[in-house]
Design an enzyme around this catalytic site. Structure first.
Site, mmCIF file in Angstrom:
data_model
loop_
_atom_site.group_PDB
_atom_site.id
_atom_site.type_symbol
_atom_site.label_atom_id
_atom_site.label_comp_id
_atom_site.label_asym_id
_atom_site.label_seq_id
_atom_site.Cartn_x
_atom_site.Cartn_y
_atom_site.Cartn_z
ATOM 1 C CB CYS A 141 14.672 -1.320 1.469
ATOM 2 S SG CYS A 141 14.435 0.237 0.548
ATOM 3 C CG HIS A 221 13.488 -0.523 -4.283
ATOM 4 N ND1 HIS A 221 12.730 0.683 -4.440
ATOM 5 C CD2 HIS A 221 13.661 -0.392 -2.860
ATOM 6 C CE1 HIS A 221 12.648 1.432 -3.439
ATOM 7 N NE2 HIS A 221 12.887 0.492 -2.589
#
Lengths: 335, 335
Positions: A141, A221
């Site tokens: 990711c 994130h």
């Protein structure tokens, strides 16, 4: 048109999302998903109409819970053209023999090493490299999120040096075992972190240094990005290039955190409240003393999903053109 | 020796710690603390033997709660040589008239603007600048933490460019009103953040760019630091310089997060579990492609406390030599 037969080995956070995305495509279909544990996700897979496979020694456990099993993982593999391995990191690598023996193509996720496939994939960056390949790794990711911005900025302005701090959510929302609850964890402590080299598996010539920390949050994130560019340009020039990226979304309008981005994704009616695009605060895009700075948020559970679809299309040569595949994937998923 | 009479205006997170630290010194004494609310901290101040003062219109409220008041803030000020203003950020500035009229010296904290005093203070960096001054501002926890490493590294190697990401705890441990609980908040979104300019109030010529985020943790801040240095040097050279700093502590030995640093502070028997020093993972000190990287953790509640003591000593000219004042402060506090 014969549809490409896709098997999903591992039906957790990534596997279940890839399965749903494949099911949306006209040129591919799910022939089965494999799961080791008879939990709510397995039941949901059955409810969606997916054939459920499992390890030979788990068939009994599944049937004890009332979950009808279509066969073993080996049998699922035999029936497929391509398998998307979504088993936990490092477990995936142990399945390579199985796939090779069955003579089918396989995709792994970012938890595996680049050397497992020799081809690390991001649709916008190196779709062509995966054309016809048997084994491909869709990068993590974080690496996906970085490639999506570094690649176009490198093409347009030349990236002389990238310095990135990765602020990582420590656990996914459904994970009740992982910490920390209240601490900042520099991870790894030894610098720079492995994330820079991982970006280089997709963009080999980029100069990048990364540091990373784990944080007590589950949602997304966040990257703080600092770039020195070869070509002189303004923040507006950068914003224009990023605005053209189909998997980049600008956020503002009162969105001040990862939590509000997740709220937006739910309001958009996205499946599971997913945010497949990089979310960049365009207000943060700044040239300061000749260097570029900006913030982007990355939804760890879902940003790689469209990339998996494009990887299947490249490997099966369903589309030779990256932008055409990306367009189809985006349209079917609603990006 | 006549002791310098110190008044503490505002007895919260910083004020109560400064009061305790002053009480440890041979050359100064607490003549009173001022508090607006009759809460557990006020009761504790009385128990410690401090005279409690309050605003004229709060005397009744205090006495209603059984807290004997020694007088008004004005009366406390009159009896002091120097006041340490630890009222909330921006409130402190409104007290300047009061202090000027009373003709006493005053110290403010980092929540106030540099222009309030024209002298922003960090003991290791610019003690001399505060000698004999009437008004001084001790910079914030983050700026203090940055000055403590940037100043010696700049002296030794020359800092060509500093790039810092400040990962800020969003609230102190005792704060139950502030969020986020589960999100990463880039703050400010507009880059670079104001922290860089604040460092320049102490080290005017430094070239620094900062980005900052607020995080769902209460324990400490964490800084990821990237420096380009003028002089060529190794990670070991940097480690040696940092090892000489009395308010820098290296951490390792299984300490992997801010939470374990706080555990260490408690094991050290520190008052309130405070960690007055910058905590640097010496394992993280790295030269990569000619640039320096490291992680440091900063205890927001306490790192400025020894700095306040040194500021009093400089302003009252109790010591003309920075290193001598720092040595006394460190010794009395147990640093």
């Amino acid at each position: 048109m014969t549809k490409v037969k896709v098997a999903i080995n591992g039906y957790g956070t990534i596997g279940k999302r890839v399965a749903d995305a494949v099911a949306l495509q006209d040129d591919m279909e799910i022939i089965g998903i494999a799961k080791t544990r008879p939990n709510f996700e397995t039941v949901m897979a059955k409810d969606k109409g997916f054939n459920v496979y499992t390890l030979a020694d788990r068939v009994g456990a599944m049937e004890k819970e009332g979950i009808e099993v279509s066969g073993t993982v080996e049998e699922m593999i035999k029936a497929a053209d391509v398998v998307v391995d979504c088993t936990p990191g490092k477990v995936g690598a142990t399945n390579k023999d199985l796939y090779e023996k069955a003579g089918i193509k396989a995709i792994w996720q970012g938890g595996e090493a680049h050397t497992l496939t020799g081809c690390s994939f991001n649709a916008e960056t190196n779709y062509d490299e995966a054309l016809g390949k048997d084994f491909v790794r869709v990068v993590s990711c974080n690496t996906t999120g970085l490639c999506r911005v570094l690649s176009p900025l490198d093409k347009e302005f030349g990236v002389k040096k990238a310095r990135v701090t990765l602020l990582r959510r420590a656990a996914d929302p459904g994970d009740i075992k992982t910490g920390p609850i209240n601490a900042i964890v520099p991870n790894p402590i030894k610098l720079p972190s492995h994330h820079g080299p991982d970006v280089k598996t997709v963009i080999p010539n980029i100069d990048i240094a990364t540091t990373a920390v784990k944080l007590p949050t589950t949602l997304m994130h966040l990257h703080t990005i600092n770039l020195e560019l070869e070509k002189e340009c303004t923040a507006e020039d950068v914003e224009s290039v990023l605005a053209e990226q189909s998997r980049v979304r600008f956020v503002g309008q009162g969105i001040t955190s990862t939590a509000e981005i997740m709220e937006l994704a739910k309001d958009l009616g996205r499946s599971r409240g997913d945010m497949w695009e990089n979310c960049i605060w365009n207000e943060s895009i700044t040239m300061y003393e000749g260097e570029l700075y900006f913030f982007q948020a990355i939804h760890q559970e879902s940003d790689v999903i469209p990339e998996n679809i494009d990887a299947i299309r490249a490997m099966m040569e369903l589309e030779s053109d990256a932008s055409r595949s990306i367009e189809i994937t985006n349209k079917t998923m609603g990006i």
